[in-house]
Design an enzyme around this catalytic site. Structure first.
Site, PDB file in Angstrom:
ATOM      1  N   ASP A 194       0.848  -1.189   0.000  1.00  0.00           N
ATOM      2  CA  ASP A 194       0.000   0.000   0.000  1.00  0.00           C
ATOM      3  C   ASP A 194       0.886   1.243   0.000  1.00  0.00           C
ATOM      4  O   ASP A 194       1.826   1.352   0.793  1.00  0.00           O
ATOM      5  CB  ASP A 194      -0.902  -0.008   1.239  1.00  0.00           C
ATOM      6  CG  ASP A 194      -1.987   1.052   1.166  1.00  0.00           C
ATOM      7  OD1 ASP A 194      -3.099   0.710   0.743  1.00  0.00           O
ATOM      8  OD2 ASP A 194      -1.708   2.207   1.512  1.00  0.00           O
ATOM      9  N   ASN A 202      -2.615  12.824  -3.873  1.00  0.00           N
ATOM     10  CA  ASN A 202      -3.779  13.284  -4.658  1.00  0.00           C
ATOM     11  C   ASN A 202      -4.163  14.709  -4.292  1.00  0.00           C
ATOM     12  O   ASN A 202      -4.461  15.537  -5.171  1.00  0.00           O
ATOM     13  CB  ASN A 202      -4.968  12.352  -4.425  1.00  0.00           C
ATOM     14  CG  ASN A 202      -4.914  11.108  -5.275  1.00  0.00           C
ATOM     15  OD1 ASN A 202      -4.315  11.113  -6.355  1.00  0.00           O
ATOM     16  ND2 ASN A 202      -5.519  10.032  -4.806  1.00  0.00           N
ATOM     17  N   HIS A 207      -5.410  14.131  -8.989  1.00  0.00           N
ATOM     18  CA  HIS A 207      -5.624  12.698  -9.250  1.00  0.00           C
ATOM     19  C   HIS A 207      -4.865  12.214 -10.479  1.00  0.00           C
ATOM     20  O   HIS A 207      -4.539  11.024 -10.579  1.00  0.00           O
ATOM     21  CB  HIS A 207      -7.124  12.412  -9.391  1.00  0.00           C
ATOM     22  CG  HIS A 207      -7.860  12.501  -8.090  1.00  0.00           C
ATOM     23  ND1 HIS A 207      -7.900  11.478  -7.175  1.00  0.00           N
ATOM     24  CD2 HIS A 207      -8.569  13.519  -7.532  1.00  0.00           C
ATOM     25  CE1 HIS A 207      -8.605  11.831  -6.123  1.00  0.00           C
ATOM     26  NE2 HIS A 207      -9.033  13.077  -6.313  1.00  0.00           N
ATOM     27  N   ASP A 211      -2.766   8.919 -10.368  1.00  0.00           N
ATOM     28  CA  ASP A 211      -2.863   7.795 -11.306  1.00  0.00           C
ATOM     29  C   ASP A 211      -1.495   7.441 -11.873  1.00  0.00           C
ATOM     30  O   ASP A 211      -1.167   6.255 -12.056  1.00  0.00           O
ATOM     31  CB  ASP A 211      -3.826   8.148 -12.450  1.00  0.00           C
ATOM     32  CG  ASP A 211      -5.277   8.160 -12.017  1.00  0.00           C
ATOM     33  OD1 ASP A 211      -5.562   7.687 -10.895  1.00  0.00           O
ATOM     34  OD2 ASP A 211      -6.123   8.641 -12.783  1.00  0.00           O
ATOM     35  N   GLU A 237      -4.918   2.364  -3.813  1.00  0.00           N
ATOM     36  CA  GLU A 237      -3.458   2.278  -3.876  1.00  0.00           C
ATOM     37  C   GLU A 237      -2.952   0.970  -3.300  1.00  0.00           C
ATOM     38  O   GLU A 237      -1.778   0.847  -2.947  1.00  0.00           O
ATOM     39  CB  GLU A 237      -2.828   3.452  -3.124  1.00  0.00           C
ATOM     40  CG  GLU A 237      -3.070   3.480  -1.637  1.00  0.00           C
ATOM     41  CD  GLU A 237      -4.366   4.166  -1.221  1.00  0.00           C
ATOM     42  OE1 GLU A 237      -4.458   4.593  -0.060  1.00  0.00           O
ATOM     43  OE2 GLU A 237      -5.278   4.274  -2.060  1.00  0.00           O
TER      44      GLU A 237
END
Length: 324
Positions: A194, A202, A207, A211, A237
């Protein structure tokens, strides 16, 4: 079409692909009390229950298969009188027209000869139907190919190109079976990875950058695997690495490699490295050997410990030698 079967002792209807009537003919038009000029859709001649059956089964079957044979339905006259019959339908030409034949079914034995005669008359359409069948086979092959593509899409995370939970399920089920002679089972490991402080990434850069970081993480994880291993994105994530035939030492080495390679990924300010937290659960032994959900739960609990131990570390559901 109406001239092909004069005085047909049944109901013949030709519609377009949407079911709008083009031709309505046959002796039973009068018996049913159908006013052909007042009809605009084939469903108007069906009784209530049969009209539902038409929409939910017959029409989809006709669109999919190009035909159906001898389904029992109830038609209904404008006065409400039910009229039991057998209906068959075909897709004609390029599918722009549909041929519907309704045969009375109140006295099936009496109408047997008429049914045979009607089928013989319909053989004039054999060449058209053969060509339609050839086209249908080509369409079926295209559908099978498309279904394979859709199945692949259903197994793939669209952002990273990694597999999803379905792929992890399949890899878990494909592992070697537990020995039946009482000898110890080969270890396997599940690592949950993670990204640390991903929400902050973010929030700070948007975002799109988030990504990009996820795609970079997927690329790094691919390079950390052996040929037999599997990596998937579970969501957000969070990623999972499935390592069949991996003892705790091998799993620890993979976790160390992941930490090192992730640290080489730089965030937009260039000074800040990407870090991850990792939770590891081992599958060795017989307990929970067939329970992926339980294995994921243990790995997730270990990941929770890693997050609450300062992040950028590995924690284990068990305590293997040399754990980070």
């Amino acid at each position: 079409m109406a001239e092909l079967l004069p005085r047909l002792p049944a109901l013949l209807i030709v519609t377009d692909a949407s079911g709008s009537l083009q031709v309505v003919t046959g002796d039973v038009v009068e018996e049913l009390g159908i006013d052909a000029g007042a009809l605009d859709y084939i469903g108007t001649v069906f009784g209530r229950a049969s009209a539902i059956f038409l929409e939910t089964h017959l029409s989809p079957l006709l669109r999919r298969e190009g035909r159906f044979d001898e389904c029992h339905v109830l038609l209904q006259s404008p006065g409400g009188t039910p009229w039991p019959c057998l209906v068959s339908a075909r897709r004609l030409d390029d599918g722009a027209r549909l041929l519907w034949l309704f045969f009375p079914a109140r006295e099936r034995a009496r109408f047997e000869a008429e049914l045979v005669a009607a089928r013989q008359s319909a053989q004039g359409l054999a060449s058209e139907l053969a060509e339609a069948n050839r086209r249908l086979e080509a369409q079926s092959e295209a559908i099978r190919t498309r279904n394979d593509e859709l199945d692949q899409l259903a197994r793939t995370d669209p952002l990273t190109g990694l597999g999803n939970r379905r792929v992890l399920d399949a890899a878990f089920l494909a592992r070697p079976a537990a020995p039946q002679d009482g000898t110890p089972s080969t270890d396997s490991a599940l690592l949950m990875v993670d990204a640390d402080h991903f929400k902050a990434i973010n929030d700070r850069w948007g975002h799109d950058v988030g990504d990009t970081v996820l795609v970079a993480m997927a690329g790094v994880l691919r390079t950390c695997l052996r040929r037999s291993d599997t990596v998937v994105r579970l969501g957000g994530e969070e990623f999972a690495l499935w390592l069949p035939d991996a003892n705790p030492e091998a799993a620890a080495r993979v976790a160390e490699t992941v930490h090192a390679k992730m640290a080489a990924v730089r965030l937009p300010d260039a000074a800040q490295a990407l870090t991850v937290s990792i939770g590891v659960a081992m599958l060795g032994g017989q307990r929970h050997r067939n329970d992926l959900a339980q294995l994921l739960k243990r790995a997730d609990e270990a990941l929770y410990l890693a997050k609450h131990s300062g992040r950028h570390c590995t924690r284990w559901a068990d305590a293997p030698p040399g754990s980070r």
